[in-house]
Scaffold this motif. Structure first.
Motif, PDB file in Angstrom:
ATOM      1  N   ILE A  32     -31.207 -15.106  20.428  1.00 17.39           N
ATOM      2  CA  ILE A  32     -32.101 -16.143  19.934  1.00 17.39           C
ATOM      3  C   ILE A  32     -33.321 -16.197  20.839  1.00 17.39           C
ATOM      4  N   TYR A  33     -34.506 -16.188  20.234  1.00 18.72           N
ATOM      5  CA  TYR A  33     -35.756 -16.308  20.976  1.00 18.72           C
ATOM      6  C   TYR A  33     -36.503 -17.529  20.478  1.00 18.72           C
ATOM      7  N   CYS A  34     -37.082 -18.269  21.405  1.00 20.15           N
ATOM      8  CA  CYS A  34     -37.848 -19.463  21.082  1.00 20.15           C
ATOM      9  C   CYS A  34     -39.207 -19.339  21.752  1.00 20.15           C
ATOM     10  N   ALA A  35     -40.266 -19.700  21.021  1.00 20.96           N
ATOM     11  CA  ALA A  35     -41.612 -19.598  21.586  1.00 20.96           C
ATOM     12  C   ALA A  35     -42.496 -20.700  21.023  1.00 20.96           C
ATOM     13  N   LYS A  36     -43.428 -21.125  21.844  1.00 17.94           N
ATOM     14  CA  LYS A  36     -44.486 -22.026  21.389  1.00 17.94           C
ATOM     15  C   LYS A  36     -45.662 -21.151  20.996  1.00 17.94           C
ATOM     16  N   MET A  37     -46.212 -21.390  19.810  1.00 15.16           N
ATOM     17  CA  MET A  37     -47.357 -20.614  19.351  1.00 15.16           C
ATOM     18  C   MET A  37     -48.631 -21.290  19.853  1.00 15.16           C
ATOM     19  N   ASN A  38     -49.486 -20.516  20.529  1.00 18.78           N
ATOM     20  CA  ASN A  38     -50.734 -21.108  21.016  1.00 18.78           C
ATOM     21  C   ASN A  38     -51.821 -21.016  19.956  1.00 18.78           C
ATOM     22  N   ASP A  39     -53.029 -21.464  20.278  1.00 19.62           N
ATOM     23  CA  ASP A  39     -54.120 -21.523  19.297  1.00 19.62           C
ATOM     24  C   ASP A  39     -54.531 -20.160  18.775  1.00 19.62           C
ATOM     25  N   LYS A  40     -54.285 -19.118  19.540  1.00 18.88           N
ATOM     26  CA  LYS A  40     -54.660 -17.760  19.127  1.00 18.88           C
ATOM     27  C   LYS A  40     -53.560 -17.084  18.322  1.00 18.88           C
ATOM     28  N   GLY A  41     -52.445 -17.766  18.108  1.00 17.97           N
ATOM     29  CA  GLY A  41     -51.323 -17.190  17.378  1.00 17.97           C
ATOM     30  C   GLY A  41     -50.413 -16.352  18.260  1.00 17.97           C
ATOM     31  N   GLU A  42     -50.597 -16.442  19.581  1.00 21.46           N
ATOM     32  CA  GLU A  42     -49.753 -15.699  20.518  1.00 21.46           C
ATOM     33  C   GLU A  42     -48.559 -16.560  20.912  1.00 21.46           C
ATOM     34  N   LYS A  43     -47.492 -15.891  21.322  1.00 23.71           N
ATOM     35  CA  LYS A  43     -46.250 -16.583  21.666  1.00 23.71           C
ATOM     36  C   LYS A  43     -46.213 -16.893  23.166  1.00 23.71           C
ATOM     37  N   GLU A  44     -45.840 -18.120  23.492  1.00 17.63           N
ATOM     38  CA  GLU A  44     -45.540 -18.520  24.861  1.00 17.63           C
ATOM     39  C   GLU A  44     -44.034 -18.780  24.890  1.00 17.63           C
ATOM     40  N   TRP A  45     -43.268 -17.865  25.467  1.00 20.40           N
ATOM     41  CA  TRP A  45     -41.808 -17.894  25.378  1.00 20.40           C
ATOM     42  C   TRP A  45     -41.229 -19.088  26.114  1.00 20.40           C
ATOM     43  N   ILE A  46     -40.214 -19.694  25.503  1.00 22.13           N
ATOM     44  CA  ILE A  46     -39.450 -20.774  26.105  1.00 22.13           C
ATOM     45  C   ILE A  46     -38.047 -20.229  26.325  1.00 22.13           C
ATOM     46  N   ASN A  47     -37.688 -20.025  27.565  1.00 21.63           N
ATOM     47  CA  ASN A  47     -36.403 -19.401  27.886  1.00 21.63           C
ATOM     48  C   ASN A  47     -35.276 -20.424  27.859  1.00 21.63           C
ATOM     49  N   TRP A  48     -34.113 -19.958  27.431  1.00 22.98           N
ATOM     50  CA  TRP A  48     -32.902 -20.773  27.440  1.00 22.98           C
ATOM     51  C   TRP A  48     -32.234 -20.601  28.791  1.00 22.98           C
ATOM     52  N   SER A  49     -31.914 -21.695  29.417  1.00 21.53           N
ATOM     53  CA  SER A  49     -31.192 -21.674  30.679  1.00 21.53           C
ATOM     54  C   SER A  49     -29.777 -22.166  30.401  1.00 21.53           C
ATOM     55  N   LYS A  50     -28.771 -21.468  30.881  1.00 20.65           N
ATOM     56  CA  LYS A  50     -27.390 -21.852  30.585  1.00 20.65           C
ATOM     57  C   LYS A  50     -27.086 -23.270  31.054  1.00 20.65           C
ATOM     58  N   CYS A  51     -27.619 -23.656  32.183  1.00 17.52           N
ATOM     59  CA  CYS A  51     -27.364 -25.002  32.711  1.00 17.52           C
ATOM     60  C   CYS A  51     -28.281 -26.044  32.093  1.00 17.52           C
ATOM     61  N   GLU A  52     -29.481 -25.652  31.734  1.00 16.20           N
ATOM     62  CA  GLU A  52     -30.483 -26.618  31.303  1.00 16.20           C
ATOM     63  C   GLU A  52     -30.659 -26.675  29.793  1.00 16.20           C
ATOM     64  N   GLY A  53     -31.014 -25.587  29.143  1.00 14.09           N
ATOM     65  CA  GLY A  53     -31.341 -25.580  27.726  1.00 14.09           C
ATOM     66  C   GLY A  53     -32.804 -25.202  27.548  1.00 14.09           C
ATOM     67  N   TYR A  54     -33.390 -25.591  26.417  1.00 15.34           N
ATOM     68  CA  TYR A  54     -34.808 -25.337  26.162  1.00 15.34           C
ATOM     69  C   TYR A  54     -35.634 -26.451  26.791  1.00 15.34           C
ATOM     70  N   ASP A  55     -36.615 -26.091  27.613  1.00 13.52           N
ATOM     71  CA  ASP A  55     -37.491 -27.066  28.250  1.00 13.52           C
ATOM     72  C   ASP A  55     -38.723 -27.269  27.375  1.00 13.52           C
ATOM     73  N   PHE A  56     -38.806 -28.420  26.719  1.00 12.23           N
ATOM     74  CA  PHE A  56     -39.907 -28.724  25.800  1.00 12.23           C
ATOM     75  C   PHE A  56     -40.921 -29.692  26.398  1.00 12.23           C
ATOM     76  N   ASN A  57     -41.013 -29.768  27.717  1.00  9.20           N
ATOM     77  CA  ASN A  57     -41.961 -30.679  28.347  1.00  9.20           C
ATOM     78  C   ASN A  57     -43.413 -30.283  28.096  1.00  9.20           C
ATOM     79  N   SER A  58     -43.687 -29.031  27.770  1.00 16.76           N
ATOM     80  CA  SER A  58     -45.063 -28.594  27.514  1.00 16.76           C
ATOM     81  C   SER A  58     -45.426 -28.684  26.026  1.00 16.76           C
ATOM     82  N   ILE A  59     -44.491 -29.099  25.183  1.00 12.80           N
ATOM     83  CA  ILE A  59     -44.719 -29.199  23.740  1.00 12.80           C
ATOM     84  C   ILE A  59     -45.351 -30.551  23.410  1.00 12.80           C
ATOM     85  N   ARG A  60     -46.322 -30.534  22.510  1.00 14.89           N
ATOM     86  CA  ARG A  60     -47.010 -31.754  22.073  1.00 14.89           C
ATOM     87  C   ARG A  60     -46.946 -31.877  20.552  1.00 14.89           C
ATOM     88  N   GLN A  61     -47.279 -33.051  20.040  1.00 20.41           N
ATOM     89  CA  GLN A  61     -47.313 -33.270  18.599  1.00 20.41           C
ATOM     90  C   GLN A  61     -48.307 -32.313  17.959  1.00 20.41           C
TER      91      GLN A  61
END
Length: 132
Positions: A36-65
């Motif tokens: 499973i791969y998760c990424a935030k799409m930036n304004d240029k349509g490029e992927k900024e990968w969000i890595n899964w950490s076994k202890c933590e999970g997906y860190d969505f602190n940089s995600i906005r509305q």
């Protein structure tokens, strides 16, 4: 995860300090079956990968509305896609993430579909309050 069906498809996930410890519905990781791969799409349509950490999970602190999140499921040992979907972030707080993955019958299978999707109306958002 909760779902509201009202012309739009919303899903709600619980966050702990901006970190999601669960998998997205339909994108559960199964060892030796998929990746499973998760990424935030930036304004240029490029992927900024969000890595899964076994202890933590997906860190969505940089995600906005209004941001677009891409999820991709691939075969475990081959470079082949099994599924891909784009989510539009409707609302995010430190403890809750609400995303939209479809507008009516239109599933967001491309970045442009998700980007052009309208935000829900006030009436639809009030119906979303069923999540809590």
């Amino acid at each position: 995860m909760d779902t509201v069906k009202n012309n739009i498809e919303l899903e709600s996930y619980t966050l702990y300090n901006g970190v999601m410890h669960d998998n997205f519905e339909g994108f559960e990781y199964i060892e030796k079956k998929n990746r499973i791969y998760c990424a935030k799409m930036n304004d240029k349509g490029e992927k900024e990968w969000i890595n899964w950490s076994k202890c933590e999970g997906y860190d969505f602190n940089s995600i906005r509305q209004g941001d677009i999140i891409m999820l991709q499921k691939m075969k475990a040992y081959q470079n082949r896609n099994l599924d891909k979907i784009y989510y539009k972030v409707i609302s995010i707080t430190k403890d809750k993430l609400v995303v939209q993955w479809a507008d009516g019958d239109n599933t967001f299978t491309t970045y442009l579909k998700a980007l052009k999707a309208p935000f829900p109306t006030e009436e639809q958002i009030q119906n979303e309050s069923n999540f809590s």
